[in-house]
Scaffold this active site. Structure first.
Site, PDB file in Angstrom:
ATOM      1  N   LYS A  54     -24.295  -0.979 -35.004  1.00  0.00           N
ATOM      2  CA  LYS A  54     -24.524   0.295 -35.705  1.00  0.00           C
ATOM      3  C   LYS A  54     -26.017   0.577 -35.893  1.00  0.00           C
ATOM      4  O   LYS A  54     -26.431   1.743 -35.880  1.00  0.00           O
ATOM      5  CB  LYS A  54     -23.781   0.302 -37.044  1.00  0.00           C
ATOM      6  N   TYR A  71     -21.239  -6.063 -36.082  1.00  0.00           N
ATOM      7  CA  TYR A  71     -21.039  -4.641 -36.417  1.00  0.00           C
ATOM      8  C   TYR A  71     -22.367  -4.007 -36.834  1.00  0.00           C
ATOM      9  O   TYR A  71     -22.710  -2.910 -36.384  1.00  0.00           O
ATOM     10  CB  TYR A  71     -19.994  -4.547 -37.531  1.00  0.00           C
TER      11      TYR A  71
HETATM   12  P1  NAD Z   1     -10.162   4.472 -37.560  1.00  0.00           P
HETATM   13  O1  NAD Z   1      -9.856   3.090 -37.096  1.00  0.00           O
HETATM   14  O2  NAD Z   1      -9.436   5.017 -38.709  1.00  0.00           O
HETATM   15  O3  NAD Z   1     -10.068   5.462 -36.304  1.00  0.00           O
HETATM   16  C1  NAD Z   1     -10.796   5.109 -35.147  1.00  0.00           C
HETATM   17  C2  NAD Z   1     -10.174   5.740 -33.930  1.00  0.00           C
HETATM   18  O4  NAD Z   1     -10.941   5.264 -32.818  1.00  0.00           O
HETATM   19  C3  NAD Z   1      -8.725   5.305 -33.682  1.00  0.00           C
HETATM   20  O5  NAD Z   1      -7.954   6.413 -33.315  1.00  0.00           O
HETATM   21  C4  NAD Z   1      -8.838   4.290 -32.542  1.00  0.00           C
HETATM   22  O6  NAD Z   1      -7.701   4.270 -31.689  1.00  0.00           O
HETATM   23  C5  NAD Z   1     -10.061   4.801 -31.808  1.00  0.00           C
HETATM   24  N1  NAD Z   1     -10.714   3.772 -31.010  1.00  0.00           N
HETATM   25  C6  NAD Z   1     -10.957   2.480 -31.362  1.00  0.00           C
HETATM   26  N2  NAD Z   1     -11.555   1.831 -30.341  1.00  0.00           N
HETATM   27  C7  NAD Z   1     -11.667   2.726 -29.339  1.00  0.00           C
HETATM   28  C8  NAD Z   1     -12.184   2.651 -28.023  1.00  0.00           C
HETATM   29  N3  NAD Z   1     -12.661   1.504 -27.522  1.00  0.00           N
HETATM   30  N4  NAD Z   1     -12.180   3.767 -27.258  1.00  0.00           N
HETATM   31  C9  NAD Z   1     -11.669   4.924 -27.742  1.00  0.00           C
HETATM   32  N5  NAD Z   1     -11.147   5.043 -28.971  1.00  0.00           N
HETATM   33  C10 NAD Z   1     -11.139   3.957 -29.753  1.00  0.00           C
HETATM   34  O7  NAD Z   1     -11.726   4.471 -37.881  1.00  0.00           O
HETATM   35  P2  NAD Z   1     -12.588   5.464 -38.802  1.00  0.00           P
HETATM   36  O8  NAD Z   1     -12.688   4.872 -40.139  1.00  0.00           O
HETATM   37  O9  NAD Z   1     -12.152   6.850 -38.608  1.00  0.00           O
HETATM   38  O10 NAD Z   1     -14.006   5.221 -38.119  1.00  0.00           O
HETATM   39  C11 NAD Z   1     -14.576   6.115 -37.186  1.00  0.00           C
HETATM   40  C12 NAD Z   1     -15.997   5.689 -36.924  1.00  0.00           C
HETATM   41  O11 NAD Z   1     -16.705   5.680 -38.167  1.00  0.00           O
HETATM   42  C13 NAD Z   1     -16.153   4.285 -36.339  1.00  0.00           C
HETATM   43  O12 NAD Z   1     -17.219   4.275 -35.431  1.00  0.00           O
HETATM   44  C14 NAD Z   1     -16.486   3.446 -37.568  1.00  0.00           C
HETATM   45  O13 NAD Z   1     -17.209   2.281 -37.194  1.00  0.00           O
HETATM   46  C15 NAD Z   1     -17.321   4.415 -38.348  1.00  0.00           C
HETATM   47  N6  NAD Z   1     -17.412   4.151 -39.785  1.00  0.00           N
HETATM   48  C16 NAD Z   1     -16.293   4.127 -40.562  1.00  0.00           C
HETATM   49  C17 NAD Z   1     -16.424   3.892 -41.930  1.00  0.00           C
HETATM   50  C18 NAD Z   1     -15.249   3.877 -42.866  1.00  0.00           C
HETATM   51  O14 NAD Z   1     -15.441   3.503 -44.052  1.00  0.00           O
HETATM   52  N7  NAD Z   1     -14.055   4.255 -42.455  1.00  0.00           N
HETATM   53  C19 NAD Z   1     -17.694   3.683 -42.471  1.00  0.00           C
HETATM   54  C20 NAD Z   1     -18.807   3.724 -41.642  1.00  0.00           C
HETATM   55  C21 NAD Z   1     -18.650   3.962 -40.289  1.00  0.00           C
END
Ligand code: NAD
Length: 258
Positions: free
Chosen positions: A165, A161
């Site tokens: 990233k 990851y």
């Molecule tokens: P989440 O899992 O709540 O939502 C992610 C969405 O992306 C879901 O609707 C899922 O169906 C969709 N998805 C997953 N794989 C996919 C693919 N291959 N193609 C298309 N859609 C896909 O995640 P989130 O927390 O909203 O995270 C969103 C982004 O932010 C991600 O890139 C995650 O790595 C990043 N992020 C999240 C956090 C956190 O604390 N939540 C922190 C840092 C970074």
């Protein structure tokens, strides 16, 4: 009641990946409140459709597209449908991502490595590959890619990851330099611990799990998806015209002291 608009994206079109939940959904809705038409591209068709209903309830037009960002053909087809429906592309939030099960590097299977890198890094590449030419064709635009706090520091048990990233930031910077003079601004956002379905999976959804994560946050709480959306909209707005090729960390101070 009409809400006062801050950016006024009336007439603009935004493409949001991972818009079916969490940060992507909050950002899709934030764009809609500013009047933009929204394309919600997500692996989950049900999630994308639900977000589209929420956008339409706010007024703007929206389109749900089932799309796996790790598959270039899916991404191309989703962007083709965007142009078919809305005839232009102004903004893209390349945000779809998935988490890595915790395991030290030697125990990361080839399958997990490939999936994590293909979705979190490959997905952003495939999106930009097809978005940039469209933005050039339709008069310029702005792209925001989702990295993470894991894009600026290492985390034990998260090698794949973190690699993906960190890669998003290198990809963002390089592409941003390529198009800085041509009216396509490209930046990244690095969220800290944000209260989304992904975080629920990470914490097991328990109070204890949430407290453990909150303890990593100097601010003493999880961030909200809306707080990330605010940064994405600012980066896409004209007032951010001089912000190019950077990764904006929005993390409650989590990485400030590291
Ligand atoms: P989440 O899992 O709540 O939502 C992610 C969405 O992306 C879901 O609707 C899922 O169906 C969709 N998805 C997953 N794989 C996919 C693919 N291959 N193609 C298309 N859609 C896909 O995640 P989130 O927390 O909203 O995270 C969103 C982004 O932010 C991600 O890139 C995650 O790595 C990043 N992020 C999240 C956090 C956190 O604390 N939540 C922190 C840092 C970074």
């Amino acid at each position: 009641m009409t809400t006062k608009r801050r950016w006024n994206f009336e007439g603009k079109v935004v493409f949001v990946t991972g818009g079916g939940a969490g940060i992507g959904r909050a950002t899709a809705l934030a764009f809609a409140r500013e009047g933009a038409s929204v394309v919600v591209a997500d692996l989950s068709e049900a999630g994308a459709k639900e977000t589209v209903q929420m956008v339409e309830a706010l007024g703007p037009r929206a389109l749900a597209v089932k799309c796996d960002v790790s598959k270039p053909d899916d991404v191309k087809a989703a962007l083709d449908r965007t142009i078919e429906a809305f005839k232009r592309l102004d903004f893209a939030f390349n945000n779809a991502g998935c988490e890595q099960p915790i395991s030290y590097t030697p125990d990361v299977t080839d399958e997990v490595w490939k999936r994590i890198v293909d979705v979190n890094l490959g997905g952003v590449f495939h999106c930009m590959k097809y978005e940039i030419p469209l933005m050039l064709k339709y008069g310029g635009g702005a792209i925001v890619n989702t990295s993470s706090g894991a894009g600026v520091v290492g985390i034990r048990g998260q090698a794949a990851y973190c690699a993906a990233k960190h890669g998003v930031i290198g990809l963002t910077k390089s592409s941003a330099l390529e198009y800085a003079k041509e009216g396509v601004r490209i930046n990244a956002v690095c969220p800290g611990c944000i209260d989304t379905p992904m975080m629920d999976r990470f914490t097991g959804g328990t109070d204890e799990g949430r407290k453990r994560v909150m303890a990593q946050e100097p601010v003493g709480r999880l961030g909200t998806p809306e707080e990330i959306a605010e940064t994405v909209l600012w980066l896409c707005s004209d007032v951010a015209g001089f912000a190019i090729g950077h990764a904006v960390v929005v993390d409650g101070g989590q990485t400030a002291g590291l």
